[in-house]
Design a protein around this motif. Structure first.
Motif, PDB file in Angstrom:
ATOM      1  N   GLU A  71      61.792  75.241  72.154  1.00 18.92           N
ATOM      2  CA  GLU A  71      61.918  75.129  73.606  1.00 18.92           C
ATOM      3  C   GLU A  71      61.074  73.988  74.166  1.00 18.92           C
ATOM      4  OE1 GLU A  71      63.707  75.807  77.032  1.00 18.92           O
ATOM      5  OE2 GLU A  71      64.146  76.939  75.233  1.00 18.92           O
ATOM      6  N   GLU A  72      59.844  73.862  73.695  1.00 20.16           N
ATOM      7  CA  GLU A  72      58.961  72.818  74.221  1.00 20.16           C
ATOM      8  C   GLU A  72      59.513  71.427  73.906  1.00 20.16           C
ATOM      9  OE1 GLU A  72      54.613  71.184  73.116  1.00 20.16           O
ATOM     10  OE2 GLU A  72      54.734  73.342  73.511  1.00 20.16           O
ATOM     11  N   ARG A  73      59.969  71.232  72.670  1.00 22.19           N
ATOM     12  CA  ARG A  73      60.517  69.930  72.289  1.00 22.19           C
ATOM     13  C   ARG A  73      61.799  69.631  73.067  1.00 22.19           C
ATOM     14  NH1 ARG A  73      61.197  69.795  66.467  1.00 22.19           N
ATOM     15  NH2 ARG A  73      63.316  70.494  66.768  1.00 22.19           N
ATOM     16  N   MET A  74      62.611  70.656  73.302  1.00 26.13           N
ATOM     17  CA  MET A  74      63.848  70.453  74.057  1.00 26.13           C
ATOM     18  C   MET A  74      63.542  70.055  75.497  1.00 26.13           C
ATOM     19  SD  MET A  74      66.196  73.494  72.529  1.00 26.13           S
ATOM     20  CE  MET A  74      67.794  72.927  73.035  1.00 26.13           C
ATOM     21  N   GLU A  75      62.503  70.652  76.057  1.00 27.96           N
ATOM     22  CA  GLU A  75      62.113  70.287  77.419  1.00 27.96           C
ATOM     23  C   GLU A  75      61.626  68.839  77.465  1.00 27.96           C
ATOM     24  OE1 GLU A  75      62.520  71.817  80.348  1.00 27.96           O
ATOM     25  OE2 GLU A  75      63.600  73.360  79.230  1.00 27.96           O
ATOM     26  N   ASP A  76      60.896  68.422  76.432  1.00 28.70           N
ATOM     27  CA  ASP A  76      60.437  67.030  76.359  1.00 28.70           C
ATOM     28  C   ASP A  76      61.622  66.070  76.277  1.00 28.70           C
ATOM     29  OD1 ASP A  76      57.829  67.879  76.443  1.00 28.70           O
ATOM     30  OD2 ASP A  76      57.496  67.682  74.274  1.00 28.70           O
ATOM     31  N   GLU A  77      62.616  66.416  75.439  1.00 27.33           N
ATOM     32  CA  GLU A  77      63.802  65.572  75.308  1.00 27.33           C
ATOM     33  C   GLU A  77      64.587  65.519  76.621  1.00 27.33           C
ATOM     34  OE1 GLU A  77      66.115  66.849  71.957  1.00 27.33           O
ATOM     35  OE2 GLU A  77      64.475  66.497  70.555  1.00 27.33           O
ATOM     36  N   LYS A  78      64.634  66.641  77.312  1.00 29.23           N
ATOM     37  CA  LYS A  78      65.323  66.702  78.598  1.00 29.23           C
ATOM     38  C   LYS A  78      64.648  65.788  79.623  1.00 29.23           C
ATOM     39  CE  LYS A  78      66.722  70.149  82.017  1.00 29.23           C
ATOM     40  NZ  LYS A  78      66.640  71.569  82.372  1.00 29.23           N
ATOM     41  N   GLU A  79      63.319  65.833  79.669  1.00 29.76           N
ATOM     42  CA  GLU A  79      62.570  64.969  80.585  1.00 29.76           C
ATOM     43  C   GLU A  79      62.746  63.499  80.226  1.00 29.76           C
ATOM     44  OE1 GLU A  79      60.905  65.544  83.442  1.00 29.76           O
ATOM     45  OE2 GLU A  79      61.769  67.545  83.256  1.00 29.76           O
ATOM     46  N   LYS A  80      62.735  63.191  78.926  1.00 31.33           N
ATOM     47  CA  LYS A  80      62.928  61.816  78.466  1.00 31.33           C
ATOM     48  C   LYS A  80      64.307  61.306  78.885  1.00 31.33           C
ATOM     49  CE  LYS A  80      63.345  59.032  74.318  1.00 31.33           C
ATOM     50  NZ  LYS A  80      63.606  59.095  72.894  1.00 31.33           N
ATOM     51  N   LEU A  81      65.336  62.133  78.689  1.00 37.63           N
ATOM     52  CA  LEU A  81      66.690  61.742  79.093  1.00 37.63           C
ATOM     53  C   LEU A  81      66.771  61.539  80.601  1.00 37.63           C
ATOM     54  CD1 LEU A  81      69.653  61.223  78.440  1.00 37.63           C
ATOM     55  CD2 LEU A  81      70.030  63.695  78.570  1.00 37.63           C
ATOM     56  N   LYS A  82      66.115  62.403  81.354  1.00 36.72           N
ATOM     57  CA  LYS A  82      66.100  62.284  82.808  1.00 36.72           C
ATOM     58  C   LYS A  82      65.493  60.951  83.235  1.00 36.72           C
ATOM     59  CE  LYS A  82      64.447  64.775  86.883  1.00 36.72           C
ATOM     60  NZ  LYS A  82      63.702  65.956  87.340  1.00 36.72           N
ATOM     61  N   ARG A  83      64.367  60.591  82.598  1.00 30.30           N
ATOM     62  CA  ARG A  83      63.731  59.308  82.907  1.00 30.30           C
ATOM     63  C   ARG A  83      64.637  58.135  82.537  1.00 30.30           C
ATOM     64  NH1 ARG A  83      59.340  61.961  80.609  1.00 30.30           N
ATOM     65  NH2 ARG A  83      59.584  60.777  78.678  1.00 30.30           N
ATOM     66  N   GLU A  84      65.323  58.237  81.400  1.00 22.71           N
ATOM     67  CA  GLU A  84      66.228  57.165  80.972  1.00 22.71           C
ATOM     68  C   GLU A  84      67.404  57.011  81.936  1.00 22.71           C
ATOM     69  OE1 GLU A  84      67.340  58.122  76.978  1.00 22.71           O
ATOM     70  OE2 GLU A  84      65.477  57.334  76.126  1.00 22.71           O
ATOM     71  N   ILE A  85      67.935  58.112  82.421  1.00 19.71           N
ATOM     72  CA  ILE A  85      69.048  58.051  83.368  1.00 19.71           C
ATOM     73  C   ILE A  85      68.588  57.415  84.674  1.00 19.71           C
ATOM     74  CG2 ILE A  85      70.591  59.455  84.805  1.00 19.71           C
ATOM     75  CD1 ILE A  85      70.842  61.361  82.399  1.00 19.71           C
ATOM     76  N   ILE A  86      67.419  57.822  85.151  1.00 15.60           N
ATOM     77  CA  ILE A  86      66.893  57.274  86.406  1.00 15.60           C
ATOM     78  C   ILE A  86      66.601  55.781  86.276  1.00 15.60           C
ATOM     79  CG2 ILE A  86      64.909  57.333  87.982  1.00 15.60           C
ATOM     80  CD1 ILE A  86      64.875  60.404  87.525  1.00 15.60           C
ATOM     81  N   SER A  87      66.049  55.378  85.124  1.00 10.73           N
ATOM     82  CA  SER A  87      65.714  53.961  84.941  1.00 10.73           C
ATOM     83  C   SER A  87      66.916  53.114  84.525  1.00 10.73           C
ATOM     84  CB  SER A  87      64.601  53.810  83.903  1.00 10.73           C
ATOM     85  OG  SER A  87      65.090  54.156  82.618  1.00 10.73           O
ATOM     86  N   GLY A  88      68.025  53.756  84.185  1.00 11.32           N
ATOM     87  CA  GLY A  88      69.228  53.020  83.807  1.00 11.32           C
ATOM     88  C   GLY A  88      69.266  52.593  82.358  1.00 11.32           C
ATOM     89  N   THR A  89      68.382  53.133  81.529  1.00 11.68           N
ATOM     90  CA  THR A  89      68.357  52.742  80.118  1.00 11.68           C
ATOM     91  C   THR A  89      69.102  53.721  79.212  1.00 11.68           C
ATOM     92  OG1 THR A  89      66.244  53.862  79.790  1.00 11.68           O
ATOM     93  CG2 THR A  89      66.168  51.509  80.349  1.00 11.68           C
ATOM     94  N   ALA A  90      69.626  54.803  79.762  1.00 11.51           N
ATOM     95  CA  ALA A  90      70.350  55.790  78.954  1.00 11.51           C
ATOM     96  C   ALA A  90      71.715  55.237  78.565  1.00 11.51           C
ATOM     97  CB  ALA A  90      70.523  57.093  79.736  1.00 11.51           C
ATOM     98  N   GLY A  91      72.193  55.667  77.391  1.00 10.51           N
ATOM     99  CA  GLY A  91      73.514  55.260  76.930  1.00 10.51           C
ATOM    100  C   GLY A  91      74.600  55.846  77.818  1.00 10.51           C
ATOM    101  N   GLN A  92      75.778  55.251  77.768  1.00 12.62           N
ATOM    102  CA  GLN A  92      76.890  55.689  78.619  1.00 12.62           C
ATOM    103  C   GLN A  92      77.220  57.167  78.418  1.00 12.62           C
ATOM    104  OE1 GLN A  92      76.846  53.038  80.847  1.00 12.62           O
ATOM    105  NE2 GLN A  92      78.916  53.743  81.091  1.00 12.62           N
ATOM    106  N   LEU A  93      77.272  57.631  77.163  1.00 15.21           N
ATOM    107  CA  LEU A  93      77.633  59.029  76.912  1.00 15.21           C
ATOM    108  C   LEU A  93      76.572  60.005  77.413  1.00 15.21           C
ATOM    109  CD1 LEU A  93      79.260  58.767  73.383  1.00 15.21           C
ATOM    110  CD2 LEU A  93      80.389  58.958  75.591  1.00 15.21           C
ATOM    111  N   ASN A  94      75.331  59.573  77.461  1.00 12.34           N
ATOM    112  CA  ASN A  94      74.271  60.444  77.966  1.00 12.34           C
ATOM    113  C   ASN A  94      74.289  60.557  79.483  1.00 12.34           C
ATOM    114  OD1 ASN A  94      73.209  61.163  75.483  1.00 12.34           O
ATOM    115  ND2 ASN A  94      71.875  59.386  75.418  1.00 12.34           N
ATOM    116  N   LYS A  95      74.975  59.648  80.150  1.00 10.26           N
ATOM    117  CA  LYS A  95      75.046  59.692  81.613  1.00 10.26           C
ATOM    118  C   LYS A  95      76.108  60.676  82.097  1.00 10.26           C
ATOM    119  CE  LYS A  95      73.504  54.933  82.207  1.00 10.26           C
ATOM    120  NZ  LYS A  95      73.860  53.600  82.677  1.00 10.26           N
ATOM    121  N   LEU A  96      77.038  61.027  81.220  1.00 10.66           N
ATOM    122  CA  LEU A  96      78.114  61.940  81.599  1.00 10.66           C
ATOM    123  C   LEU A  96      77.632  63.384  81.512  1.00 10.66           C
ATOM    124  CD1 LEU A  96      81.022  60.313  79.603  1.00 10.66           C
ATOM    125  CD2 LEU A  96      80.583  60.096  82.039  1.00 10.66           C
TER     126      LEU A  96
END
Length: 111
Positions: A71-96
């Motif tokens: 659970e803790e690692r999944m929350e970290d990955e979720k936060e990382k993805l959130k930051r990537e989406i906000i900064s525009g560095t996330a891959g196209q498939l992760n934005k969907l």
């Protein structure tokens, strides 16, 4: 439910380990935690390839079943993805947004 009935009547040592791992991979790909839990009753070990498939499919319930204390690692990955989406560095498939499929049979029973 069908998988649960089948696995209750199959002795653990009657199937080869490779076949059980294949069943578990198929269960993970079904995105059904109930199916995964039923197949997991047949084995005490889970191969790394099954865990890799579960992570790629990103179904939190199944990953939690296969890898306890994630659970803790999944929350970290979720936060990382959130930051990537906000900064525009996330891959196209992760934005969907991911969709959740539901079983039509269950819907019919509720009606």
């Amino acid at each position: 439910e069908m998988m649960t009935l089948l696995t209750k009547n199959i002795p653990r040592d009657s199937l080869p380990t490779a076949d059980i791992q294949d069943l578990l991979t198929d269960a993970v790909m079904s995105d059904s935690p109930k199916t995964c839990k039923a197949v997991m009753a047949l084995t005490s070990s889970i191969s790394e390839s099954v865990i890799t498939v579960a992570r790629k499919r990103s179904n939190r319930e199944i990953v939690r079943l296969l890898i306890p204390n994630t659970e803790e690692r999944m929350e970290d990955e979720k936060e990382k993805l959130k930051r990537e989406i906000i900064s525009g560095t996330a891959g196209q498939l992760n934005k969907l947004p991911k969709s959740v499929e539901f079983d039509y049979n269950e819907k019919m029973e509720k009606m």
